[in-house]
Design a protein around this motif. Sequence first.
Motif, PDB file in Angstrom:
ATOM      1  N   HIS A 164       0.831  -1.209   0.000  1.00 29.43           N
ATOM      2  CA  HIS A 164       0.000   0.000   0.000  1.00 29.43           C
ATOM      3  C   HIS A 164       0.865   1.259   0.000  1.00 29.43           C
ATOM      4  N   ILE A 165       1.919   1.260   0.777  1.00 34.08           N
ATOM      5  CA  ILE A 165       2.799   2.438   0.845  1.00 34.08           C
ATOM      6  C   ILE A 165       3.443   2.704  -0.517  1.00 34.08           C
ATOM      7  N   LEU A 166       3.922   1.658  -1.189  1.00 34.43           N
ATOM      8  CA  LEU A 166       4.516   1.835  -2.521  1.00 34.43           C
ATOM      9  C   LEU A 166       3.498   2.392  -3.514  1.00 34.43           C
ATOM     10  N   GLU A 167       2.322   1.777  -3.557  1.00 39.83           N
ATOM     11  CA  GLU A 167       1.279   2.228  -4.484  1.00 39.83           C
ATOM     12  C   GLU A 167       0.883   3.666  -4.194  1.00 39.83           C
ATOM     13  N   CYS A 168       0.724   3.959  -2.944  1.00 35.38           N
ATOM     14  CA  CYS A 168       0.290   5.276  -2.508  1.00 35.38           C
ATOM     15  C   CYS A 168       1.297   6.358  -2.906  1.00 35.38           C
ATOM     16  N   THR A 169       2.586   6.099  -2.702  1.00 35.12           N
ATOM     17  CA  THR A 169       3.580   7.118  -3.032  1.00 35.12           C
ATOM     18  C   THR A 169       3.578   7.415  -4.531  1.00 35.12           C
ATOM     19  N   VAL A 170       3.531   6.395  -5.344  1.00 33.98           N
ATOM     20  CA  VAL A 170       3.564   6.607  -6.792  1.00 33.98           C
ATOM     21  C   VAL A 170       2.241   7.203  -7.282  1.00 33.98           C
ATOM     22  N   ASN A 171       1.121   6.690  -6.784  1.00 43.26           N
ATOM     23  CA  ASN A 171      -0.176   7.218  -7.214  1.00 43.26           C
ATOM     24  C   ASN A 171      -0.364   8.672  -6.804  1.00 43.26           C
ATOM     25  N   HIS A 172       0.311   9.104  -5.773  1.00 46.48           N
ATOM     26  CA  HIS A 172       0.210  10.494  -5.332  1.00 46.48           C
ATOM     27  C   HIS A 172       1.317  11.378  -5.916  1.00 46.48           C
ATOM     28  N   GLY A 173       2.096  10.862  -6.855  1.00 48.02           N
ATOM     29  CA  GLY A 173       3.059  11.703  -7.567  1.00 48.02           C
ATOM     30  C   GLY A 173       4.436  11.809  -6.945  1.00 48.02           C
ATOM     31  N   PHE A 174       4.716  10.990  -5.931  1.00 48.69           N
ATOM     32  CA  PHE A 174       6.076  10.965  -5.389  1.00 48.69           C
ATOM     33  C   PHE A 174       6.918  10.064  -6.280  1.00 48.69           C
ATOM     34  N   HIS A 175       8.229  10.070  -6.075  1.00 47.09           N
ATOM     35  CA  HIS A 175       9.123   9.376  -6.998  1.00 47.09           C
ATOM     36  C   HIS A 175       9.873   8.224  -6.367  1.00 47.09           C
ATOM     37  N   GLY A 176       9.202   7.487  -5.479  1.00 47.72           N
ATOM     38  CA  GLY A 176       9.793   6.287  -4.929  1.00 47.72           C
ATOM     39  C   GLY A 176      10.099   6.381  -3.457  1.00 47.72           C
ATOM     40  N   GLY A 177      10.646   5.287  -2.936  1.00 47.67           N
ATOM     41  CA  GLY A 177      10.981   5.232  -1.524  1.00 47.67           C
ATOM     42  C   GLY A 177      11.839   4.027  -1.204  1.00 47.67           C
ATOM     43  N   LEU A 178      12.472   4.098  -0.059  1.00 52.40           N
ATOM     44  CA  LEU A 178      13.324   3.011   0.425  1.00 52.40           C
ATOM     45  C   LEU A 178      12.816   2.571   1.790  1.00 52.40           C
ATOM     46  N   PHE A 179      12.637   1.271   1.932  1.00 47.92           N
ATOM     47  CA  PHE A 179      12.208   0.758   3.229  1.00 47.92           C
ATOM     48  C   PHE A 179      13.399   0.684   4.172  1.00 47.92           C
ATOM     49  N   TRP A 180      13.141   0.953   5.432  1.00 49.12           N
ATOM     50  CA  TRP A 180      14.160   0.891   6.475  1.00 49.12           C
ATOM     51  C   TRP A 180      14.031  -0.447   7.160  1.00 49.12           C
ATOM     52  N   ALA A 181      15.063  -1.129   7.386  1.00 48.46           N
ATOM     53  CA  ALA A 181      16.335  -1.179   6.714  1.00 48.46           C
ATOM     54  C   ALA A 181      16.718  -2.639   6.615  1.00 48.46           C
TER      55      ALA A 181
END
Length: 157
Positions: free
Chosen positions: A79-96
């Motif tokens: 959900h976090i991955l989908e949400c970031t991209v669907n809202h126009g952000f450009h990715g993310g890195l999970f910790w850790a």
Amino acid sequence: RELPVAVTPSAEDDPCLDFYSVHFWEWMVDPRWGYDPCRAPAAYWQLGKPTTFGEMPETIRLPPSAAAAHGSPTYTAAHILECTVNHGFHGGLFWAHNDPGRPLTTAYASMNRFASRALVDVSTQSLVEWLAQLRPPNPPLPPPQRAPSPLPPPPRT
């Protein structure tokens, strides 16, 4: 589709990556004032540059008011991955990967599924190839210069 980062010249006219990298943790989820990427699109934050999430957990336990709105007590990695991209952000890195206090148990599978559906190649090799094309090849070296003629000997006095 091109990689979503802004490239701007620096003082030396060398290209550089220009983007924001922010963090996302449980305390940021609040329907009244929260800063989470699932709450509002990237444009809402008026950052003016591409934005990634440099740290985020693979699961977030939501406060009761947010859970009611979301329909689930947690945000999952998918959900976090989908949400970031669907809202126009450009990715993310999970910790850790190497933090035993926050082991990644579901994030890897979520990332693999997400990457297989991505519209761009998200491999390290594609990033290296993209960066290589940003800078033109070095210009050829100038031809060697001839050594100056030796000076005549000083006059005898």
